[in-house]
Motif scaffolding. Sequence first.
Motif, PDB file in Angstrom:
ATOM      1  N   CYS A 503       2.543  -0.251   1.982  1.00 37.43           N
ATOM      2  CA  CYS A 503       2.698  -0.254   3.441  1.00 37.43           C
ATOM      3  C   CYS A 503       1.323  -0.306   4.090  1.00 37.43           C
ATOM      4  N   PRO A 504       0.680  -1.452   4.095  1.00 40.43           N
ATOM      5  CA  PRO A 504      -0.673  -1.527   4.670  1.00 40.43           C
ATOM      6  C   PRO A 504      -0.684  -1.499   6.195  1.00 40.43           C
ATOM      7  N   GLU A 505       0.466  -1.790   6.809  1.00 39.81           N
ATOM      8  CA  GLU A 505       0.470  -1.847   8.277  1.00 39.81           C
ATOM      9  C   GLU A 505       0.327  -0.452   8.855  1.00 39.81           C
ATOM     10  N   ALA A 506      -0.168  -0.402  10.106  1.00 38.02           N
ATOM     11  CA  ALA A 506      -0.365   0.882  10.769  1.00 38.02           C
ATOM     12  C   ALA A 506       0.983   1.552  11.008  1.00 38.02           C
ATOM     13  N   PRO A 515      11.344   0.642   7.225  1.00 38.77           N
ATOM     14  CA  PRO A 515      11.392   1.372   5.952  1.00 38.77           C
ATOM     15  C   PRO A 515      10.084   2.085   5.607  1.00 38.77           C
ATOM     16  N   CYS A 516       8.940   1.450   5.860  1.00 30.25           N
ATOM     17  CA  CYS A 516       7.662   2.089   5.525  1.00 30.25           C
ATOM     18  C   CYS A 516       7.441   3.348   6.367  1.00 30.25           C
ATOM     19  N   ASP A 517       7.757   3.262   7.659  1.00 33.61           N
ATOM     20  CA  ASP A 517       7.603   4.447   8.510  1.00 33.61           C
ATOM     21  C   ASP A 517       8.534   5.557   8.071  1.00 33.61           C
ATOM     22  N   LEU A 518       9.764   5.203   7.718  1.00 33.95           N
ATOM     23  CA  LEU A 518      10.713   6.220   7.258  1.00 33.95           C
ATOM     24  C   LEU A 518      10.221   6.880   5.980  1.00 33.95           C
ATOM     25  N   LEU A 519       9.662   6.094   5.078  1.00 38.07           N
ATOM     26  CA  LEU A 519       9.150   6.658   3.818  1.00 38.07           C
ATOM     27  C   LEU A 519       8.002   7.622   4.089  1.00 38.07           C
ATOM     28  N   ARG A 520       7.057   7.218   4.942  1.00 36.66           N
ATOM     29  CA  ARG A 520       5.899   8.073   5.192  1.00 36.66           C
ATOM     30  C   ARG A 520       6.298   9.339   5.952  1.00 36.66           C
ATOM     31  N   TRP A 521       7.156   9.202   6.962  1.00 33.95           N
ATOM     32  CA  TRP A 521       7.607  10.400   7.678  1.00 33.95           C
ATOM     33  C   TRP A 521       8.370  11.351   6.755  1.00 33.95           C
ATOM     34  N   GLU A 522       9.159  10.792   5.858  1.00 27.22           N
ATOM     35  CA  GLU A 522       9.925  11.642   4.948  1.00 27.22           C
ATOM     36  C   GLU A 522       8.998  12.383   3.984  1.00 27.22           C
ATOM     37  N   MET A 523       7.954  11.704   3.511  1.00 22.20           N
ATOM     38  CA  MET A 523       7.010  12.377   2.610  1.00 22.20           C
ATOM     39  C   MET A 523       6.301  13.516   3.325  1.00 22.20           C
ATOM     40  N   VAL A 524       5.899  13.278   4.562  1.00 25.51           N
ATOM     41  CA  VAL A 524       5.237  14.342   5.324  1.00 25.51           C
ATOM     42  C   VAL A 524       6.181  15.531   5.508  1.00 25.51           C
ATOM     43  N   LYS A 525       7.462  15.262   5.679  1.00 29.66           N
ATOM     44  CA  LYS A 525       8.417  16.315   5.963  1.00 29.66           C
ATOM     45  C   LYS A 525       8.808  17.109   4.717  1.00 29.66           C
ATOM     46  N   VAL A 526       9.001  16.453   3.569  1.00 26.41           N
ATOM     47  CA  VAL A 526       9.610  17.140   2.420  1.00 26.41           C
ATOM     48  C   VAL A 526       8.628  17.480   1.309  1.00 26.41           C
ATOM     49  N   VAL A 527       7.466  16.810   1.240  1.00 23.77           N
ATOM     50  CA  VAL A 527       6.489  17.102   0.176  1.00 23.77           C
ATOM     51  C   VAL A 527       5.495  18.143   0.710  1.00 23.77           C
ATOM     52  N   LYS A 528       5.534  19.327   0.142  1.00 23.46           N
ATOM     53  CA  LYS A 528       4.681  20.424   0.586  1.00 23.46           C
ATOM     54  C   LYS A 528       3.388  20.442  -0.216  1.00 23.46           C
ATOM     55  N   LEU A 529       2.291  20.792   0.480  1.00 21.90           N
ATOM     56  CA  LEU A 529       0.977  20.912  -0.150  1.00 21.90           C
ATOM     57  C   LEU A 529       0.679  22.391  -0.334  1.00 21.90           C
ATOM     58  N   PRO A 530       0.692  22.886  -1.589  1.00 19.68           N
ATOM     59  CA  PRO A 530       0.584  24.338  -1.817  1.00 19.68           C
ATOM     60  C   PRO A 530      -0.711  24.946  -1.313  1.00 19.68           C
ATOM     61  N   ARG A 531      -1.801  24.250  -1.446  1.00 18.37           N
ATOM     62  CA  ARG A 531      -3.103  24.838  -1.111  1.00 18.37           C
ATOM     63  C   ARG A 531      -3.579  24.445   0.284  1.00 18.37           C
ATOM     64  N   GLN A 590      11.411  -4.365   1.345  1.00 14.28           N
ATOM     65  CA  GLN A 590      10.757  -4.971   2.501  1.00 14.28           C
ATOM     66  C   GLN A 590       9.483  -5.687   2.085  1.00 14.28           C
ATOM     67  N   ARG A 591       8.738  -5.048   1.174  1.00 12.89           N
ATOM     68  CA  ARG A 591       7.516  -5.693   0.679  1.00 12.89           C
ATOM     69  C   ARG A 591       7.863  -6.964  -0.085  1.00 12.89           C
ATOM     70  N   ALA A 592       9.018  -6.935  -0.770  1.00 14.41           N
ATOM     71  CA  ALA A 592       9.429  -8.093  -1.576  1.00 14.41           C
ATOM     72  C   ALA A 592      10.325  -9.027  -0.776  1.00 14.41           C
ATOM     73  N   ASP A 593      10.124  -9.095   0.531  1.00  8.87           N
ATOM     74  CA  ASP A 593      10.994  -9.887   1.390  1.00  8.87           C
ATOM     75  C   ASP A 593      11.004 -11.359   0.978  1.00  8.87           C
ATOM     76  N   LYS A 594       9.866 -11.885   0.545  1.00 13.96           N
ATOM     77  CA  LYS A 594       9.815 -13.294   0.142  1.00 13.96           C
ATOM     78  C   LYS A 594      10.704 -13.544  -1.062  1.00 13.96           C
ATOM     79  N   ALA A 595      10.700 -12.585  -1.992  1.00 15.19           N
ATOM     80  CA  ALA A 595      11.559 -12.737  -3.163  1.00 15.19           C
ATOM     81  C   ALA A 595      13.028 -12.663  -2.773  1.00 15.19           C
ATOM     82  N   VAL A 596      13.349 -11.772  -1.831  1.00 20.45           N
ATOM     83  CA  VAL A 596      14.730 -11.654  -1.374  1.00 20.45           C
ATOM     84  C   VAL A 596      15.182 -12.950  -0.711  1.00 20.45           C
ATOM     85  N   ARG A 597      14.356 -13.514   0.173  1.00 20.83           N
ATOM     86  CA  ARG A 597      14.714 -14.757   0.843  1.00 20.83           C
ATOM     87  C   ARG A 597      14.793 -15.914  -0.151  1.00 20.83           C
ATOM     88  N   ARG A 598      13.862 -15.925  -1.140  1.00 22.85           N
ATOM     89  CA  ARG A 598      13.901 -16.989  -2.156  1.00 22.85           C
ATOM     90  C   ARG A 598      15.213 -16.962  -2.929  1.00 22.85           C
TER      91      ARG A 598
END
Length: 727
Positions: A503-506, A515-531, A590-598
């Motif tokens: 997900c190189p886009e901002a 999908p990329c935004d959902l993935l990043r927001w979900e990681m921020v929400k559910v993956v805890k940093l212990p230290r 989403q990243r493989a969109d070209k393959a999906v369309r092909r």
Amino acid sequence: MALLALLKILFLLAVVGISLYSLIGYKSRRRQSRQALSSLQRESVSIRRLDPGEREALLPHLRRPEKPGKALTLDSEEVFVLEGAYQQHGLESNGNKTLHDTIGGVEVLLPYDARLFLTQDNRAEVVFADNLAAVVRLNDEFILLEGRERDQRRAQADDQWQSGVRGEIGDVFDVDDGAQSDDEARRRRVDIVDQRDETEAEIFAREGRGLGLLSGLFWLLGFAGLWIASWSQLDGSRPLWLAGGLISIALALWLFWRPWKPGPARKVNVVSGALDLHLIRLEEGGQAVSAGVTLGDKLPFDLPAHWRPHVQLEEGRTVEAELRVDDHGVVRWDRHLSLDKEVRQVPPVFWGRHLTLAILGGLALLGALLASAAPSADLALAWSALTQHGPRQYGDAEALMAQPPGYATPVSLRGSGRCQVRREGGAPLVDCRRIRWGGAQPAGDTKLNDETAQALIDGEFLNLSRDPRLEMLALLQGNRDPKTRPMLVKDLPAVVALVDRACPEAMSQYRSARPCDLLRWEMVKVVKLPRESQPGDWAAFHDAVLRASTDAAQNDAQGTPDEAGQPMPGVILHHHVDKLLGYAREAGFQRADKAVRRLADEIIDSQTGGVVIQVPEPIRQGAPSEQSAGQVWRQMVALAGASGQTRFQIDGVVVRRGETADGAVRLEVDTRQRLDQPWPALVRSAWLLLAAALLLVHAPLAWRFRMTRRRRQQALAELYGWSADQR
């Protein structure tokens, strides 16, 4: 619904409030009237006594306005003077109106024609009866005994008018014969020359053919019966509703198209008299705006509307006219204008009745279209039920292609087919409402050829492991649910780096649906940093992970013996893993969109042959109408393999048949129709056809008769010799 209920309550409260206000005002005015009467009785002095003739003339009128059946009793025979302005007030309830007359605030009874002698300021002689004042003399013009005489003469004149007795109609008001000239006497005189019955043409001109409202009402009842009879949940009562609807429609047709028969003839008086014009003036400015016209000074009349612009009403001109007895409507005027002649020579045109039924037909047609999910399917099933027996059954595509069913054919199809891949707005879509039965096997390259996308799709990037210490800590905290078991995400910097590559886009500032935004927001929400304190967005999360990774590398270089030098792990609860992996798969696709369309293009090109069947609902249960890239990819991969076929059972009616671009037979089958229950479709089809016929018959007739009406106006102008500018 809540807003509608609130509006109903507010409307009800407003109606109740207005009614209460009117009732309170009415009661207040009655109370004030009684107070004014009491004050008058205390303060006034009798001027004379009621004589026996006045008492006898007054007794029939001593009735309460609100209760005409209840007689009033005179308090005494003393006569008092009442002065003041005239006002009238009342109350209306359930269509009944009660009016009260007051002079100087005191409620009064006005016997005979006393009302004709009221002015702005009045002086009346009254006697008291209960809570009212009965007028015996008014403004020195109305005298009770004279009023009774006028009433008797009025009754005699009315009897003469009703019976048609020849001769002069008697005067109601006294006239000094010596004071009036011969010309004035001539102008006042009205004679009944003869009495006859209306002709059939005059009855037709009076009755007309109406606006078709009664016929329209029965049409409306008929369509309502058909609508209820079309309900699929009806069983035994359907024939009753259907019969009621058809009977109403038959009655509507009879009412509209039945031959016209004249009603009872009314009496017509032939009269002669001079025209008397009375100018009507406005209160403000005093300019004359119109004139009231009578024959003599006693006989009003009503000219037909189309005659009025052409009749010259000259003051004092003697005319002979024929008037209906009951409503004084003119049927012949001065031997020139005659309803009988014009109806026989230029028959009236009634186009409004056709317009009424045309509007009703249009509304019924709109209702039929809205009541049916598929009008064409209703017509097809109705036609099939009337012309064929049972559905045509097909067990393989070859048999169908050999003998394809035509329009309105009920079919029963059994077999296995593949959903069709198509493009919608440029994006590929697997459409399970279009099934290809038989034909070539779809083919395409099912490899993504993208390691980053493949890692996200497979879920291997999320290296999870169990940690006994974390699990023990969770147990000590009372968390024994396996779904909330904590797990370690090993090498979290590598996971973050993979997401950055995928997900190189901002990242959007808000939680977008990408999908990329959902993935990043979900990681921020559910993956805890212990230290670390938990970051609030992806940028802070990314920086915290990289900072911890840099610290670990420095500890490794310094040879720190503890775990500080290990790659930073994250902690995730077990029940969050599936959702996070789902977002990762969508980001990968989403990243493989070209393959999906092909792959979509390759499958679309290879979809040939067989039979394409289109149905209203997807044949595959749970097939979403809006598909993600991952769902499209997985379905297309399945279609390109041996397991891509889906068993189907399609029962319905063919509503369209044609060919696809590749030459395959294309059938559109409406499966919403029950082949074993054709009655709802038959009734809806009858409703649709009857409404269309009603509109198509009466709309042109309304237009045609509207044009004929204009030509009739021309013909009337020629018949009577009216000038062109008067038409």
